[in-house]
Design an enzyme around this catalytic site. Structure first.
Site, PDB file in Angstrom:
ATOM      1  N   GLY A   1      -8.316  -2.419  -3.615  1.00  0.00           N
ATOM      2  CA  GLY A   1      -7.829  -3.613  -2.937  1.00  0.00           C
ATOM      3  C   GLY A   1      -7.568  -4.662  -4.013  1.00  0.00           C
ATOM      4  O   GLY A   1      -8.409  -4.890  -4.901  1.00  0.00           O
ATOM      5  N   ALA A   2      -6.382  -5.272  -3.938  1.00  0.00           N
ATOM      6  CA  ALA A   2      -5.943  -6.124  -5.049  1.00  0.00           C
ATOM      7  C   ALA A   2      -6.942  -7.228  -5.428  1.00  0.00           C
ATOM      8  O   ALA A   2      -7.308  -7.360  -6.612  1.00  0.00           O
ATOM      9  CB  ALA A   2      -4.573  -6.709  -4.718  1.00  0.00           C
TER      10      ALA A   2
ATOM     11  N   ASN B   1       3.129  -3.093  -1.346  1.00  0.00           N
ATOM     12  CA  ASN B   1       1.853  -2.736  -0.705  1.00  0.00           C
ATOM     13  C   ASN B   1       1.746  -1.217  -0.610  1.00  0.00           C
ATOM     14  O   ASN B   1       2.657  -0.491  -1.025  1.00  0.00           O
ATOM     15  CB  ASN B   1       1.752  -3.385   0.677  1.00  0.00           C
ATOM     16  CG  ASN B   1       0.347  -3.275   1.259  1.00  0.00           C
ATOM     17  OD1 ASN B   1      -0.640  -3.543   0.556  1.00  0.00           O
ATOM     18  ND2 ASN B   1       0.230  -2.872   2.512  1.00  0.00           N
TER      19      ASN B   1
ATOM     20  N   ASP C   1      -0.324  -6.009  -2.863  1.00  0.00           N
ATOM     21  CA  ASP C   1      -0.816  -5.975  -4.248  1.00  0.00           C
ATOM     22  C   ASP C   1       0.001  -6.844  -5.190  1.00  0.00           C
ATOM     23  O   ASP C   1      -0.433  -7.160  -6.295  1.00  0.00           O
ATOM     24  CB  ASP C   1      -0.820  -4.541  -4.774  1.00  0.00           C
ATOM     25  CG  ASP C   1      -2.003  -3.781  -4.214  1.00  0.00           C
ATOM     26  OD1 ASP C   1      -2.018  -3.543  -2.989  1.00  0.00           O
ATOM     27  OD2 ASP C   1      -2.920  -3.463  -4.981  1.00  0.00           O
TER      28      ASP C   1
END
Ligand code: MRU
Length: 362
Positions: free
Chosen positions: A54-55, A252, A242
């Site tokens: 997850g970014a 994404n 992201d």
């Protein structure tokens, strides 16, 4: 967020600031376990192997990775080495660069002897900032859900892809922050959860965290979204990202673009929730310019799951010898995005609106 009554973040330093603990996301949903990162190389491996993912969480883990390096050796060379190793861990999420650059900016002007203490302080500040940003995204996004509910006067059906919940951040999440905020405010809602092959972050992580919070949800295969939209079963889509370019193109998890196309064709609002550090102001054309991560074939050819004997095992789903391609992300052009939900408010996905948002002092 609470797990069995205990408040958890996804990452936290040990009390003596010598190591970092994380929730090991590769073990969920079947096993909840935490893992201790003792070195910068441990942090790099946790990012690369997606024990954290997850970014926003990647960015915060990288910041703590720099702190772990500075604890051992705080020379200019050690700082440069830590930054370059961590930056290479995963290519797509710009938050990784953001976290590392924030650390570098604080540490470079300091004498080596001051760097260790300063780095733990800065990493903790970045983690706290992520939580505050996501809480604010939750507030702005829940206003949209409330408006849909007021018009519809029935349960709001929200589709999401991958995991952009609290597990993808330090707490709250991005796409799921509006869901949690609206749910906690008593707005009736239900979430369609894309399973998100090949790593199944939707089926494993989003479903798990929604379930822990008591949010009604249903897991669907990745290809079901278009059908649901055609039959009026989706009121809005919210996804994370992201990297967003300066003109509003959204990168994404692979499959997001196809959901955006289906939403566009069916008049379903398609929102992207993001902290503004996810905007890469240096890029314009997301399709041409954003580096797309390619991961191992085995993530496609094999799948893991809980067996009847209670053991988690991996099985092969493809014929022996078939090759697989594993592109991690895709880019949704700005024209397919209804709005960007940020900590500063909701904004159209275009260069002018985004520039105004950043300079408006909100
Ligand atoms: O490969 P992952 O699991 O790191 O991908 C995560 C996503 O695609 C999320 O949607 C994105 O990082 C947003 S996180 C709040």
């Amino acid at each position: 967020m609470k797990i069995n009554g205990t408040l958890f973040r996804t990452i936290w330093p040990t009390a003596d600031n010598v190591a970092v603990e994380i929730i090991d996301q590769t073990k969920l949903p079947h096993i909840f376990t935490t893992l201790r990162l003792n070195t910068m190389r441990d942090a790099e491996r946790a990012i690369r192997d997606m024990q954290v993912r997850g970014a926003p969480l990647i960015g915060v883990t990288a910041a703590y990775g720099v702190a772990l390096a500075m604890r051992d050796q705080a020379s200019d060379a050690a700082l440069a080495e830590a930054c370059s190793v961590l930056l290479a861990a995963r290519p797509t999420a710009v938050n990784l660069r953001w976290g590392v650059e924030k650390m570098r900016a604080v540490l470079v002007p300091l004498a080596a002897g001051e760097r260790a203490a300063a780095s733990w302080k800065e990493a903790a500040r970045i983690a706290d900032e992520d939580v505050a940003i996501n809480a604010s995204i939750g507030k702005h996004g829940s206003d949209i859900i409330r408006t849909i509910h007021q018009k519809k006067n029935a349960t709001v059906n929200i589709l999401t892809h991958c995991n952009a919940g609290w597990l993808a951040t330090v707490d709250w999440g991005t796409a799921l922050a509006p869901v949690y905020t609206a749910f906690d405010a008593g707005i009736p809602l239900h979430v369609w959860v894309d399973e998100t092959r090949p790593r199944n972050q939707g089926a494993s992580l989003t479903a798990w965290e929604l379930g822990r919070h008591g949010v009604p949800h249903t897991v669907i295969v990745d290809n079901a979204g278009g059908h649901l939209m055609q039959h009026g079963m989706v009121d809005m889509a919210i996804v994370g990202t992201d990297r967003v370019t300066a003109r509003g193109d959204v990168c994404n998890k692979i499959g997001t673009y196809l959901k955006a196309l289906a939403a566009h064709d069916n008049g379903v609002p398609f929102y992207v929730a993001l902290p503004t550090p996810t905007i890469d102001w240096t890029l314009q054309d997301g399709v041409k310019e954003i580096p797309i991560e390619e991961r191992a074939e085995e993530e496609v050819t094999h799948i893991a799951g809980l067996c009847d004997d209670g053991q988690v095992r991996t099985v092969q789903v493809t014929p022996q010898g078939s090759r697989a391609a594993n592109y991690g992300f895709d880019v949704t052009p700005a024209r397919l995005v209804t709005g960007l939900i940020t900590e500063r408010g909701v904004v159209a996905a275009n260069a002018e609106a985004m520039r105004v948002l950043m300079t408006s002092g909100r």
